[in-house]
Scaffold this active site. Sequence first.
Site, PDB file in Angstrom:
ATOM      1  N   TYR A 143       0.883  -1.169   0.000  1.00  0.00           N
ATOM      2  CA  TYR A 143       0.000   0.000   0.000  1.00  0.00           C
ATOM      3  C   TYR A 143       0.915   1.212   0.000  1.00  0.00           C
ATOM      4  CZ  TYR A 143      -3.310   3.521   1.703  1.00  0.00           C
ATOM      5  OH  TYR A 143      -4.065   4.661   1.851  1.00  0.00           O
ATOM      6  N   ASP A 184      -2.204  -1.202  -4.070  1.00  0.00           N
ATOM      7  CA  ASP A 184      -2.524   0.189  -4.360  1.00  0.00           C
ATOM      8  C   ASP A 184      -1.206   0.947  -4.506  1.00  0.00           C
ATOM      9  OD1 ASP A 184      -3.441   2.750  -4.543  1.00  0.00           O
ATOM     10  OD2 ASP A 184      -4.544   2.758  -2.646  1.00  0.00           O
ATOM     11  N   HIS A 306     -12.199   1.835  -3.927  1.00  0.00           N
ATOM     12  CA  HIS A 306     -11.462   1.057  -4.921  1.00  0.00           C
ATOM     13  C   HIS A 306     -12.273  -0.185  -5.272  1.00  0.00           C
ATOM     14  CE1 HIS A 306      -7.358   3.020  -4.468  1.00  0.00           C
ATOM     15  NE2 HIS A 306      -8.023   3.513  -3.439  1.00  0.00           N
ATOM     16  N   CYS A 528     -30.649  23.022 -10.018  1.00  0.00           N
ATOM     17  CA  CYS A 528     -29.472  23.294 -10.852  1.00  0.00           C
ATOM     18  C   CYS A 528     -29.932  23.690 -12.255  1.00  0.00           C
ATOM     19  CB  CYS A 528     -28.554  22.074 -10.904  1.00  0.00           C
ATOM     20  SG  CYS A 528     -29.257  20.635 -11.741  1.00  0.00           S
ATOM     21  N   CYS A 554     -24.669  20.870  -7.996  1.00  0.00           N
ATOM     22  CA  CYS A 554     -25.464  19.838  -8.674  1.00  0.00           C
ATOM     23  C   CYS A 554     -25.301  18.502  -7.971  1.00  0.00           C
ATOM     24  CB  CYS A 554     -25.032  19.733 -10.126  1.00  0.00           C
ATOM     25  SG  CYS A 554     -25.930  18.488 -11.084  1.00  0.00           S
TER      26      CYS A 554
END
Length: 577
Positions: A143, A184, A306, A528, A554
């Site tokens: 990682y 990762d 992920h 929006c 939005c």
Amino acid sequence: MKIVSWNINGIRASKTDLKSLFKSIGGDVLCLQETKVTRDMLDEATAIVEGYNSYFSFSKKRSGYSGVANFCRDHVTPTNAEEGLSGGLSAKVEGIIGCYGNHTSFTEDELKSLDAEGRAVITQHRIRFRDGEEKDLAIINVYCPRFDPDREDRHQYKLRFFALLQTRAEALLDSGRHVIILGDINTTHRLIDRCDSDDGESNKRPSRLWFNQMMWPEGRDPDLDSDLDREEFMATTPYTVGGKFVDTFRHLHPDEEGCYTNWCTLTNARSTNYGRRLDYILADTELTRRCVIGASIFAEVEGSDHCPISVDLDCQVIPAKACPQLCTKFMPEFSGKQQKLSTFFTKLTKRDVEMKINEKCENCSQNRDESLPRVSSENLSRVKSVKRSPEKKPGCSQPMKKQKTAVVKKSNSVGKQANLMSFFKGNGSDSKDQVKSEVAVSIGANDVKESQVSSKLSVFVEVNEVEKEDTAATSKYFNVNSQTATDGCEGSEEKKPELGTTLVKDNSLSTASAWKNLLGGLGPAPLCKGHQEPCVLRMVKKPGPNKGRQFYTCARGEGLKSNPEARCEFFKWIVKK
């Protein structure tokens, strides 16, 4: 042999048990990153999964941070396992893998720091190819640190971690093993691996240049390769070569677009596939040529920011007869050799409590029977006839009188939740007699003259008048008729509420309306301009002059400007009056 890698973003955050989760994903070796557990937080349900043997690396600096783990099926049990990259964490552990490379360019404190965050764990497996040849395969689960533009020290930490990772991987290759680096990596390789078209300067980040030089020549990005300063790179990592690994996914899917493994959850970017490919499985060139037959991205698997990725190898795994010492089942708290502190505070059932009480009662009765002398019926009658004399004070002939204790009567409202309006009402129960009794208690006399009460009574009247005024003002503000306080009382006339007032019978409704009138609200969200849909309310968390300010934007997920289904550019600050 199927190997899966997944940044799970908290191994204990899964809504399903790990066995069911692993079964749904599949795989013989599951490598997890960002487990966010330390040794003291690891429970048995996470450490011991039926049908698997697990190997963890924990952060030594922060709790609930970083961490990696390898879960291996029993039929692919590794021969060796090791935590960290430098070898400093496995000095006293049996069954280590070894082959650390040349560390002369690293200081001792630097090596300890790079291994202190629980970012690497390695398992070694024995595999057999189709032609019958057997070799060792080292799976390095990492990682990698994240790039933080605001912290130069973390940027250097990331680059030094990459250098140590490459040093260890190439040393294992030189020893005759096959090597897979997965996890990762926290960087994107080429432009096709990220959705945003950033400028050329960010494309030349040192982390991307490092990743590119790790690839074999056919898998490199020519633009990045030309930007790499070989002399500068060799000065920082003088004992690495580069060019020995293959990106297994791009090897099989070289031009496939939209293949991402990470999306921002705050902006709902996954709904528009506005992401990046930060997770990789890198295999050495010879292993890729001989047995890599498949590579996949499981973008549909949710539960983290992920998604899992996998690689399929055309080889047979020869399981070890016993698990390495690093396996979690050998930890004292899970092997039955040591009890955790939490076991002393486990909740007992009613049956367990009754059994313990009965055992204690039996033991006490047995001890009492053995210790007490036998008393005859004649002596027992004498004992019953003796009366206990009253207690006396030392040096006093009169018996000591028992002191009376004051008894406090509990109100009928104890245990009930007070109404909001009760905090704004005056206490109308006070009277002249009550004040008189209070003065009598304070001076210790039974008869109190009127003059002694007048001073205290005057204060009481003034306070009571002020409270009545405050109550009237409060009732007017909260839109509650003050007459409701006297409704139903003896001697009061029933009056109808005037226009504009409300008689509240439901306490919960009155409290809710009171808070609503007091606190107000932002009202309905604006629409929006791009989709005519209600916006969502956000808050600025980044340090700066606007930190803490709220705004409307939005509600759709972040995406490319050319995508009509993505978020439009509507933005509106919240202006506090």
